[in-house]
Design an enzyme around this catalytic site. Structure first.
Site, PDB file in Angstrom:
ATOM      1  N   GLY A  71      72.279 -65.875  10.273  1.00 14.59           N
ATOM      2  CA  GLY A  71      71.449 -66.751  11.075  1.00 14.59           C
ATOM      3  C   GLY A  71      71.403 -68.167  10.531  1.00 14.59           C
ATOM      4  O   GLY A  71      72.056 -68.507   9.542  1.00 14.59           O
ATOM      5  N   ASP A 114      73.451 -61.202  12.721  1.00 18.05           N
ATOM      6  CA  ASP A 114      73.998 -59.955  12.192  1.00 18.05           C
ATOM      7  C   ASP A 114      72.917 -58.904  11.952  1.00 18.05           C
ATOM      8  O   ASP A 114      73.153 -57.702  12.154  1.00 18.05           O
ATOM      9  CB  ASP A 114      74.823 -60.197  10.932  1.00 18.05           C
ATOM     10  N   THR A 115      71.726 -59.336  11.564  1.00 19.99           N
ATOM     11  CA  THR A 115      70.654 -58.357  11.359  1.00 19.99           C
ATOM     12  C   THR A 115      70.242 -57.701  12.667  1.00 19.99           C
ATOM     13  O   THR A 115      69.944 -56.502  12.701  1.00 19.99           O
ATOM     14  CB  THR A 115      69.439 -59.013  10.700  1.00 19.99           C
ATOM     15  N   THR A 124      73.757 -59.981   1.274  1.00 20.70           N
ATOM     16  CA  THR A 124      73.411 -61.191   0.529  1.00 20.70           C
ATOM     17  C   THR A 124      71.922 -61.490   0.704  1.00 20.70           C
ATOM     18  O   THR A 124      71.216 -61.810  -0.248  1.00 20.70           O
ATOM     19  CB  THR A 124      74.257 -62.376   1.021  1.00 20.70           C
ATOM     20  N   ASN A 154      62.468 -62.358   5.491  1.00 15.14           N
ATOM     21  CA  ASN A 154      63.710 -62.504   4.740  1.00 15.14           C
ATOM     22  C   ASN A 154      63.419 -62.397   3.248  1.00 15.14           C
ATOM     23  O   ASN A 154      62.504 -63.051   2.741  1.00 15.14           O
ATOM     24  CB  ASN A 154      64.331 -63.881   5.003  1.00 15.14           C
ATOM     25  N   GLY A 185      75.779 -53.218   3.378  1.00 17.28           N
ATOM     26  CA  GLY A 185      76.443 -52.970   2.106  1.00 17.28           C
ATOM     27  C   GLY A 185      75.521 -52.419   1.036  1.00 17.28           C
ATOM     28  O   GLY A 185      75.929 -51.610   0.206  1.00 17.28           O
TER      29      GLY A 185
END
Length: 502
Positions: A83, A241-242, A263, A300, A410
């Site tokens: 984002g 992506d989340t 990350t 986050n 991951g």
């Protein structure tokens, strides 16, 4: 629903690496085959840290060319990415310059300027989005003040996944879940927060149309639509992506906590509508767009970034560790001795991370880690405590305690971190799928193609496709004391750096 196999291409970009995957649905299960993986890194240009778009696009084209030369027709292509970062298109559809990176030092400076100008209550009230120096809002505030020519040349702002969709199809729209990460999208009303931008002196002429995930934005451009890609459409998935990862999270309980672990770790729950209150503002809880009308109520957390930064530093000193080696080393030393707040601003750029961790521990009275094993254990213990902190704050704002945790991405492969998370929060932790982002990306394309029926159908298929590993809490001693220490550090850091919070 048709039952013959259908294959789509998922372009999945992370802040360290990217991949192009073919995902096939046979009517029962999804099969994911990664066609191409590539790494990338930002670099300074004209005094600003920027993403290497040429390298990103080269990696994507390589993966798509491999699919085009394959044996299976590709029905559609869609991209997701991290984002907050964005590209600026000029009147001819070209990029004004390479997209800037959220880790640039200009961002904290611009955040301080914006908070002084209008205050955190004004920003949060207008958007419902967590105030962090990485937010797009502070990049455009910096642009308006320091680089106004960038914005003057721009006719359209598109978020990173939609930079890719533009290169694939010439589309000039941005997708809802990606737009929701900017910090200037009004989550309550579903429109751009133009009044806020006006107050901060940021022009609004370049704000694009926002489209929902699942929108077909047209065919692939002719130079890409070759071979098995000849008939492919470009269908935008949940671009953040989340958001794609949460789609593919096989939650065993609707109130479960999800952690999209990479990350960054995005830690939250799924709710039907935005929750924008003084309580969520004080807890710095964000409302981000989800798929099928859902809201991702989350915060986050600086995820595996510190571990990645430490690994890079040790490599420069001549010792290259794999992530499994580092986790194994961390398991050989005692835990909860050294604790840091991974979200403290001094860790944002990742420079000389082991020394900064040691300095932080010395300054805050924690045991200073000396060995590689002790540094890694400090990072993992602290991250598990960070997850608990979000879980406690979400309980405070929703009234519901999380019954379980689902980790995807991951970080789901990190057995020690998963066990520490179960111990820290005191609930079962379910791990998998690792490739949740690409699977969620592909699954939403399949819904648009008529192959899947919607969110519940996606999660049913994901559950049948994925093997999930469960960790039960078994070590509670010391966690409450460590959590008290962690929350004290968070409060000190917020006050020291003038960050939003209690």
């Amino acid at each position: 629903m048709r039952i013959h196999p259908t294959t789509v291409a998922a372009v999945d970009l992370g802040a360290e690496s990217g991949r192009v995957a073919a995902v096939t649905f046979d009517g029962t299960r999804l099969r994911l085959d990664v066609t191409h993986r590539f790494t990338h890194t930002p670099h300074p240009v004209d005094g600003i840290l920027r993403w290497d778009l040429d390298a990103l696009w080269s990696g994507i084209r390589h993966g798509l060319a491999t699919l085009a030369a394959g044996d299976v027709p590709i029905a559609s292509v869609g991209a997701d990415a991290w984002g907050v970062d964005y590209g600026l298109l000029d009147a001819d559809g070209g990029l004004v310059d390479d997209p800037t990176c959220y880790r640039d030092p200009r961002q904290p400076v611009a955040m301080a300027r914006a908070l002084k100008a209008v205050g955190p209550q004004r920003i949060y009230g207008a958007t419902g989005v967590q105030i962090m120096d990485i937010n797009t809002l502070f990049a455009v505030v910096s642009d308006a003040a320091e680089h106004p020519a960038r914005l003057e040349r721009a006719t359209t702002l598109v978020m990173m996944p939609d930079v890719v969709h533009h290169l694939l199809s010439a589309s000039r729209v941005t997708e809802y879940t990606a737009a929701s990460t900017t910090g200037f999208y009004d989550m309550a009303r579903g429109i751009w927060a133009t009044d806020l931008l006006d107050d901060l002196g940021v022009p609004t002429h370049f704000l694009p149309e926002v489209v929902p995930p699942g929108t077909d934005v047209g065919p692939l451009l002719p130079d890409l639509a070759r071979g098995r890609l000849g008939g492919a459409r470009v269908i935008v998935p949940p671009g953040h992506d989340t958001a794609s990862a949460v789609v593919a999270t096989p939650m065993s309980d609707p109130r479960a906590l999800y952690i999209s672990s990479g990350t960054w770790s995005l830690v939250g729950v799924e709710v039907p509508e935005p929750v924008i209150t003084d309580r969520t503002r004080r807890a710095n809880i964000t409302n981000e767009g989800g798929y099928a009308g859902t809201i991702r109520l989350l915060r986050n957390v600086a995820g595996l970034w510190l571990l990645q930064a430490c690994r890079r530093h040790w490599a420069t000193e001549g010792t290259v560790y794999s992530y499994p080696e580092l986790v194994t080393l961390a398991g050989t030393v005692s835990g909860l001795r050294s604790i840091v707040n991974g979200d403290a601003p001094e860790f944002l750029d990742g420079h000389d991370a082991p020394s900064r961790i040691q300095d932080y521990c010395a300054r805050t009275g924690s045991v200073v880690p000396q060995s590689v094993a002790e540094v890694v254990r400090c990072v993992l213990d602290s991250l598990a405590l960070g997850y608990r902190h979000v879980a406690e704050d979400l309980h405070d704002v929703t009234g519901h305690r999380v019954p379980s945790v689902n980790i995807v991405g991951g970080g789901a492969n990190n057995a020690l971190l998963s066990q520490l998370t179960a111990d820290a929060i005191g609930v079962p932790v379910h791990c998998g799928p690792v490739e949740a982002t690409a699977l969620g990306n592909a699954a939403t394309q399949l819904v648009s193609l008529g192959e899947l029926g919607g969110l519940s159908d996606i999660r049913r298929v994901i559950a049948e496709t994925t093997q999930v590993t469960t960790y039960s809490p078994h070590e509670r001693e010391g966690w409450d004391t460590a959590y008290g220490q962690f929350t004290r550090l968070v409060s000190i850091d917020r006050e020291r750096h003038g960050l939003p919070g209690d």
